[in-house]
Design a protein around this motif. Structure first.
Motif, mmCIF file in Angstrom:
data_model
loop_
_atom_site.group_PDB
_atom_site.id
_atom_site.type_symbol
_atom_site.label_atom_id
_atom_site.label_comp_id
_atom_site.label_asym_id
_atom_site.label_seq_id
_atom_site.Cartn_x
_atom_site.Cartn_y
_atom_site.Cartn_z
ATOM 1 N N GLY A 263 0.815 -1.210 0.000
ATOM 2 C CA GLY A 263 0.000 0.000 0.000
ATOM 3 C C GLY A 263 0.844 1.254 0.000
ATOM 4 O O GLY A 263 0.549 2.219 -0.719
ATOM 5 N N ALA A 264 1.920 1.242 0.793
ATOM 6 C CA ALA A 264 2.819 2.403 0.841
ATOM 7 C C ALA A 264 3.514 2.608 -0.496
ATOM 8 O O ALA A 264 3.666 3.741 -0.972
ATOM 9 N N ILE A 265 3.944 1.519 -1.119
ATOM 10 C CA ILE A 265 4.592 1.615 -2.432
ATOM 11 C C ILE A 265 3.621 2.189 -3.456
ATOM 12 O O ILE A 265 3.964 3.090 -4.236
ATOM 13 N N ASN A 266 2.393 1.667 -3.457
ATOM 14 C CA ASN A 266 1.388 2.171 -4.398
ATOM 15 C C ASN A 266 1.180 3.670 -4.222
ATOM 16 O O ASN A 266 1.065 4.422 -5.206
ATOM 17 N N TYR A 267 1.124 4.107 -2.970
ATOM 18 C CA TYR A 267 0.921 5.532 -2.712
ATOM 19 C C TYR A 267 2.074 6.357 -3.275
ATOM 20 O O TYR A 267 1.855 7.359 -3.962
ATOM 21 N N HIS A 268 3.303 5.947 -2.993
ATOM 22 C CA HIS A 268 4.453 6.750 -3.419
ATOM 23 C C HIS A 268 4.623 6.748 -4.940
ATOM 24 O O HIS A 268 5.041 7.763 -5.514
ATOM 25 N N VAL A 269 4.324 5.623 -5.587
ATOM 26 C CA VAL A 269 4.404 5.578 -7.047
ATOM 27 C C VAL A 269 3.379 6.540 -7.652
ATOM 28 O O VAL A 269 3.686 7.301 -8.587
ATOM 29 N N GLN A 270 2.168 6.537 -7.105
ATOM 30 C CA GLN A 270 1.138 7.464 -7.604
ATOM 31 C C GLN A 270 1.469 8.910 -7.237
ATOM 32 O O GLN A 270 1.215 9.833 -8.010
ATOM 33 N N ARG A 271 2.033 9.106 -6.069
ATOM 34 C CA ARG A 271 2.375 10.457 -5.605
ATOM 35 C C ARG A 271 3.402 11.104 -6.522
ATOM 36 O O ARG A 271 3.329 12.306 -6.815
ATOM 37 N N LYS A 272 4.345 10.312 -7.027
ATOM 38 C CA LYS A 272 5.360 10.839 -7.941
ATOM 39 C C LYS A 272 4.750 11.297 -9.259
ATOM 40 O O LYS A 272 5.298 12.169 -9.931
ATOM 41 N N ALA A 273 3.620 10.685 -9.627
ATOM 42 C CA ALA A 273 2.976 11.028 -10.897
ATOM 43 C C ALA A 273 1.932 12.127 -10.740
ATOM 44 O O ALA A 273 1.167 12.390 -11.667
ATOM 45 N N THR A 274 1.898 12.780 -9.577
ATOM 46 C CA THR A 274 0.925 13.859 -9.335
ATOM 47 C C THR A 274 1.682 15.146 -8.990
ATOM 48 O O THR A 274 1.796 15.512 -7.816
ATOM 49 N N PRO A 275 2.202 15.852 -9.987
ATOM 50 C CA PRO A 275 3.042 17.025 -9.728
ATOM 51 C C PRO A 275 2.277 18.274 -9.304
ATOM 52 O O PRO A 275 2.866 19.208 -8.768
ATOM 53 N N THR A 276 0.968 18.310 -9.535
ATOM 54 C CA THR A 276 0.211 19.526 -9.216
ATOM 55 C C THR A 276 -0.650 19.324 -7.972
ATOM 56 O O THR A 276 -0.981 18.184 -7.597
ATOM 57 N N LEU A 277 -1.040 20.435 -7.355
ATOM 58 C CA LEU A 277 -1.883 20.365 -6.167
ATOM 59 C C LEU A 277 -3.226 19.718 -6.476
ATOM 60 O O LEU A 277 -3.780 18.978 -5.653
ATOM 61 N N TRP A 278 -3.768 20.002 -7.657
ATOM 62 C CA TRP A 278 -5.043 19.428 -8.040
ATOM 63 C C TRP A 278 -4.958 17.912 -8.146
ATOM 64 O O TRP A 278 -5.815 17.184 -7.632
#
Length: 339
Positions: A263-278
């Motif tokens: 779950g933590a890995i999934n979060y960080h992988v997705q977090r890297k692909a979300t560069p904007t606040l939106w």
């Protein structure tokens, strides 16, 4: 022998702190087109079995092996590596990466292989607790050549020390990502993979992001970056590797921790692909929605899955993502120092 790392010229290696621990006699790096990389950490007995399986490969392809010892203090893998390299069962070398951690070790393996073998075009990886089936390398190479895929993956089949735990092979922690051979959207783990040299030339260095060094998941992040670059993946169900699963990895506490880590890995992988606040706000909303839904998925799985440990996996993954979002996550690759 030009271009080989030596103890005297270690500063010419990708990381000057890495030291050459062992090397095959009369190694010709320009004659090698395929390299198998093995990160090693405190499993010399299992490493011996891994190397025996590589020495027994049924293939006409000439390949070399690059081992990376990631425990500079004890270096238990080095004597095993030295023995095999001296026996000429296959050419290769072993280096010591003093910076401890999963990503440091894997980066060291790939970087050393790329720098040492300039003619090599295919780089495979196997872990030091895995055993390759006799036709593993031949199947991986022939598939890469026939399909032109940038990355090829294969199954890692669990071999449980405790026979009573074999039912856990259906658990997502152990089950392969795909059942049949063919093109796939992406692969998730590097324990059984082939990566073309051109992939490393297109992906930013270091290949495995050091933010995943102690958590794990640097491979998942790497492959998703490759996916976003338009690279092609192929799965070879017949190119099997078996992985030793000790009793400690079949305990409820380990399986829960594994789910939290995924779950933590999934979060960080997705977090890297979300560069904007939106986009980050959307990710947060997605996590909040997935959390209660995971309980529904777990309840549904409990009706069809006899093993409750397997049924609860979706819930632990969702909890792991939420915890990671607030800065709480496991660090299984941050090993305690041994003196």
């Amino acid at each position: 022998m030009t271009g080989l790392p030596t103890m005297e010229t270690a500063d010419t290696m990708p990381n000057a702190a890495r030291a050459l621990a062992a090397i095959s006699p009369d190694l010709d790096p320009f004659s090698i087109g395929i390299v198998v990389c093995i990160p090693c950490f405190r499993r010399p007995r299992h490493l011996r079995q891994t190397l025996e399986s590589l020495a027994s490969q049924r293939t006409s392809h000439r390949f070399a092996v690059v081992m990376v010892e990631n425990d500079a203090l004890r270096s238990e893998s080095v004597p095993v590596a030295t023995e095999f390299l001296a026996s000429n069962k296959f050419p290769g070398l072993c280096v010591v990466e003093p910076r401890q951690g999963n990503c440091h070790a894997i980066n060291a393996a790939f970087e050393t292989a790329l720098a040492t073998f300039p003619a090599a075009t295919s780089f495979l990886m196997i872990d030091d607790d895995e055993i390759a089936s006799p036709d593993w390398l031949e199947r991986m190479i022939s598939t890469a050549e026939a399909t032109g895929a940038d990355i090829v993956g294969g199954p890692v089949m669990p071999d449980f020390d405790d026979a009573q735990k074999r039912g856990l092979r259906r658990h997502p922690a152990f089950a392969p990502a795909y059942d049949t051979s063919g093109p796939v959207p992406v692969i998730y783990g590097c324990g059984n993979c082939l990566i073309r040299r051109s992939v490393f030339e297109r992906v930013d260095a270091p290949a495995f992001d050091l933010r995943f060094n102690f958590l794990g998941g640097g491979d998942t992040d790497f492959f998703y970056r490759c996916l976003r670059l338009g690279m092609r993946f192929h799965w070879v169900a017949e190119a099997t590797i078996s992985e030793t699963v000790p009793p400690s990895r079949t305990r409820l506490s380990w399986l829960i921790s594994r789910g939290l880590r995924i779950g933590a890995i999934n979060y960080h992988v997705q977090r890297k692909a979300t560069p904007t606040l939106w986009l980050r706000a959307r990710l947060t909303l997605k996590l909040l929605a997935a959390f209660p839904l995971s309980f529904l998925h777990a309840a549904r799985a409990a009706l069809t899955e006899r093993d409750r440990i397997i049924a609860m996996h979706p819930m632990t993954v969702a909890i792991g993502s939420v915890l990671a979002a607030i800065g709480i996550e496991p660090q299984p690759y941050k090993a305690s120092k041994i003196t």
